[in-house]
Design an enzyme around this catalytic site. Structure first.
Site, PDB file in Angstrom:
ATOM      1  N   LYS A 109      12.704  -2.315   3.247  1.00  0.00           N
ATOM      2  CA  LYS A 109      12.656  -1.652   1.943  1.00  0.00           C
ATOM      3  C   LYS A 109      13.102  -0.219   2.147  1.00  0.00           C
ATOM      4  CE  LYS A 109      11.485  -2.755  -2.281  1.00  0.00           C
ATOM      5  NZ  LYS A 109      11.555  -4.110  -2.859  1.00  0.00           N
TER       6      LYS A 109
HETATM    7  P1  NAD Z   1      13.439  -1.788 -13.278  1.00  0.00           P
HETATM    8  O1  NAD Z   1      13.498  -0.362 -12.920  1.00  0.00           O
HETATM    9  O2  NAD Z   1      14.683  -2.492 -13.700  1.00  0.00           O
HETATM   10  O3  NAD Z   1      12.337  -2.010 -14.440  1.00  0.00           O
HETATM   11  C1  NAD Z   1      11.023  -1.579 -14.348  1.00  0.00           C
HETATM   12  C2  NAD Z   1      10.352  -1.752 -15.696  1.00  0.00           C
HETATM   13  O4  NAD Z   1       8.960  -1.391 -15.583  1.00  0.00           O
HETATM   14  C3  NAD Z   1      10.929  -0.850 -16.779  1.00  0.00           C
HETATM   15  O5  NAD Z   1      10.874  -1.525 -18.028  1.00  0.00           O
HETATM   16  C4  NAD Z   1       9.955   0.321 -16.793  1.00  0.00           C
HETATM   17  O6  NAD Z   1       9.939   1.054 -18.008  1.00  0.00           O
HETATM   18  C5  NAD Z   1       8.644  -0.415 -16.555  1.00  0.00           C
HETATM   19  N1  NAD Z   1       7.574   0.461 -16.067  1.00  0.00           N
HETATM   20  C6  NAD Z   1       7.640   1.434 -15.151  1.00  0.00           C
HETATM   21  N2  NAD Z   1       6.449   2.036 -15.013  1.00  0.00           N
HETATM   22  C7  NAD Z   1       5.608   1.402 -15.862  1.00  0.00           C
HETATM   23  C8  NAD Z   1       4.243   1.583 -16.194  1.00  0.00           C
HETATM   24  N3  NAD Z   1       3.506   2.523 -15.613  1.00  0.00           N
HETATM   25  N4  NAD Z   1       3.715   0.741 -17.119  1.00  0.00           N
HETATM   26  C9  NAD Z   1       4.453  -0.205 -17.707  1.00  0.00           C
HETATM   27  N5  NAD Z   1       5.751  -0.408 -17.434  1.00  0.00           N
HETATM   28  C10 NAD Z   1       6.313   0.393 -16.533  1.00  0.00           C
HETATM   29  O7  NAD Z   1      12.778  -2.515 -12.030  1.00  0.00           O
HETATM   30  P2  NAD Z   1      12.850  -4.065 -11.652  1.00  0.00           P
HETATM   31  O8  NAD Z   1      13.977  -4.287 -10.725  1.00  0.00           O
HETATM   32  O9  NAD Z   1      12.712  -4.876 -12.887  1.00  0.00           O
HETATM   33  O10 NAD Z   1      11.523  -4.210 -10.774  1.00  0.00           O
HETATM   34  C11 NAD Z   1      10.227  -4.418 -11.354  1.00  0.00           C
HETATM   35  C12 NAD Z   1       9.306  -4.937 -10.266  1.00  0.00           C
HETATM   36  O11 NAD Z   1       9.806  -6.160  -9.746  1.00  0.00           O
HETATM   37  C13 NAD Z   1       9.135  -4.020  -9.075  1.00  0.00           C
HETATM   38  O12 NAD Z   1       7.838  -4.183  -8.558  1.00  0.00           O
HETATM   39  C14 NAD Z   1      10.147  -4.570  -8.080  1.00  0.00           C
HETATM   40  O13 NAD Z   1       9.848  -4.235  -6.746  1.00  0.00           O
HETATM   41  C15 NAD Z   1       9.986  -6.039  -8.340  1.00  0.00           C
HETATM   42  N6  NAD Z   1      11.107  -6.880  -7.906  1.00  0.00           N
HETATM   43  C16 NAD Z   1      12.379  -6.623  -8.322  1.00  0.00           C
HETATM   44  C17 NAD Z   1      13.400  -7.472  -7.930  1.00  0.00           C
HETATM   45  C18 NAD Z   1      14.806  -7.294  -8.412  1.00  0.00           C
HETATM   46  O14 NAD Z   1      15.645  -8.154  -8.103  1.00  0.00           O
HETATM   47  N7  NAD Z   1      15.121  -6.274  -9.186  1.00  0.00           N
HETATM   48  C19 NAD Z   1      13.131  -8.551  -7.083  1.00  0.00           C
HETATM   49  C20 NAD Z   1      11.816  -8.776  -6.682  1.00  0.00           C
HETATM   50  C21 NAD Z   1      10.828  -7.930  -7.108  1.00  0.00           C
END
Ligand code: NAD
Length: 417
Positions: A109
């Site tokens: 990461k």
């Molecule tokens: P992103 O930045 O595209 O979206 C994050 C979302 O969460 C946004 O809508 C944001 O406004 C919201 N958010 C942020 N802080 C918040 C809070 N305090 N309360 C409520 N909502 C909040 O990120 P993503 O890629 O969608 O990742 C989201 C999660 O999924 C993370 O934990 C990430 O590690 C995990 N993840 C992502 C992927 C991927 O392929 N992108 C894969 C596996 C896991």
């Protein structure tokens, strides 16, 4: 970077889950020592010349938690609150996720402690390229393959690929995944994590005997994971009753496309015409069949778990649940599909992208979805079987399977010298 007011550290949570898996598997203290130690930690200073001429310094990280089963693999996060501890925890989770889905990878990461919303496009590009150049010695298609995470997207991946390639002297698409299609990205990667979350929801509903066309779901976080999960779940016939982002949530829309249109226009889901607002905590406590936390870590805690009414929780985010939150949900009989299974769709299709880049041969979207489905179904079946035969939760079962695989790889490789 944690949500709510909890003071849980994601690293403490990850280590306590690992300790439990090591005990449940009856592994040795030697195994614990090798499994609980991250292998390579890099902290770099990333100077950025702002558009106004000021130079600012940002902290960047890359953690390779394990390379025992193959090259390190994991996302790059741009978020103001990230630190080394959290990056280690997330790199550890990636290690178990890749082992659980049997991908030939270790876990990694990385990220930069910056709020990307404060950067212009040109500043974002300079920061991404300089960060890439700082971590260049330890990344590469056979060493460590980054991907998008919170605050980064395919544009950042294109800049990373270009920076690496310019230094190599030739195009190296396999150095990152989640790239634009024209640069060697894979069809289906953009929606892969959300599609995988929807596969997990489908399987969990089946297990609980709930008809998806009569089921309701609430999704916290409307980014790359939450949005695409919402789209896929609507396609499966579920009613996505509420979604939220960092500014709050909404309910009462006709379909998620309306919310997405408002988000694209204004930067938030809040205020979508015709909707009623709700807080992120109210969203967690809705009387729905399925709850999908898809934002950040530590959303389901001692404080928020007691009010959860969902029968099934599918962890789209990484580490959204604290150990106390987990215990409360287990007592309530909620089926929790753990992050390393539920959100593995992203790294699975990243793996497909890497394979396609290596072979210079690209698959159809249908092939991607079919193979994603197959891997996730296999992993889900294995987790459900271990959970039932050992009388443990799905999280414990998933951890046991993956930790055993990594421990076995350690044993077979032996200790050098
Ligand atoms: P992103 O930045 O595209 O979206 C994050 C979302 O969460 C946004 O809508 C944001 O406004 C919201 N958010 C942020 N802080 C918040 C809070 N305090 N309360 C409520 N909502 C909040 O990120 P993503 O890629 O969608 O990742 C989201 C999660 O999924 C993370 O934990 C990430 O590690 C995990 N993840 C992502 C992927 C991927 O392929 N992108 C894969 C596996 C896991």
């Amino acid at each position: 970077m944690t949500m709510a007011s909890s003071n849980e550290s994601p690293l403490k949570t990850a280590l306590s889950q690992l300790r439990r898996a090591v005990e449940q598997l009856g592994l040795s203290e030697n195994d614990w020592n090798t499994l609980s130690t991250p292998r390579r930690l890099m902290e770099v200073a990333v100077p950025l010349r702002r558009d106004n001429g000021h130079v600012e310094m940002y902290k960047g990280y890359r953690v390779q938690y394990s390379t025992t089963r193959g090259p390190a693999k994991g996302g790059i996060r741009f978020h103001q609150d990230i630190d080394l501890d959290e990056t280690i925890a997330l790199a550890m989770l990636m290690t178990w996720k890749c082992a659980l889905t049997n991908l030939p990878y270790g876990g990694a990461k990385g990220g930069v402690a910056v709020d990307p919303k404060t950067l212009s496009l040109a500043e974002n590009e300079r920061l991404t390229r300089r960060y890439t150049s700082e971590i260049l010695p330890i990344i590469g298609p056979e060493r460590d393959i980054p991907a998008p995470d919170v605050g980064t997207d395919e544009r950042n991946m294109a800049w990373i690929m270009d920076t690496y390639s310019v230094n190599a002297g030739y195009s190296v698409p396999g150095v990152v995944t989640g790239k634009p299609i024209v640069l060697g990205g894979s069809l289906g990667r953009t929606s892969a994590t959300g599609d995988g979350v929807a596969i997990s929801v489908r399987e969990a509903l089946k297990l609980r005997g709930i008809d998806p066309t009569k089921a309701t779901v609430a999704i916290q976080g409307f980014g790359k994971v939450g949005y695409w999960a919402a789209v896929a779940l609507e396609k499966q016939g579920l009613k996505v009753v509420a979604v939220s982002d960092v500014n709050g949530g909404v309910t009462g829309y006709k379909n998620v496309a309306e919310v997405k249109a408002h988000l694209d226009k204004t930067g938030s889901v809040v205020g979508t015409p015709g909707t009623s607002p709700l807080t992120n905590t109210e969203l967690l406590h809705l009387a729905v069949d399925v709850l999908v936390p898809a934002a950040l870590a530590d959303s389901i805690t001692e404080a928020s778990a007691p009010g959860i009414q969902a029968k099934i929780v599918v962890e789209g985010a990484n580490a959204p649940t604290t150990p106390q939150g987990d215990a409360i949900m287990n007592d309530k009989g909620i089926l929790v599909v753990p992050d390393i299974l539920a959100n593995s769709g992203g790294v699975i299709v990243s793996y497909f992208e890497w394979v396609q880049d290596k072979q210079k041969y690209f698959w159809s979207a249908a092939e991607v979805i079919e193979n994603l489905n197959e891997i996730m179904m296999r992993a889900t079946k294995e987790v459900a079987e271990v959970a039932s035969s050992r009388g443990v939760t799905w999280r414990e079962a998933a951890n046991m399977i993956s930790v055993e695989r990594v421990a076995q790889a350690h044993r077979l490789r032996g200790l050098y010298p």
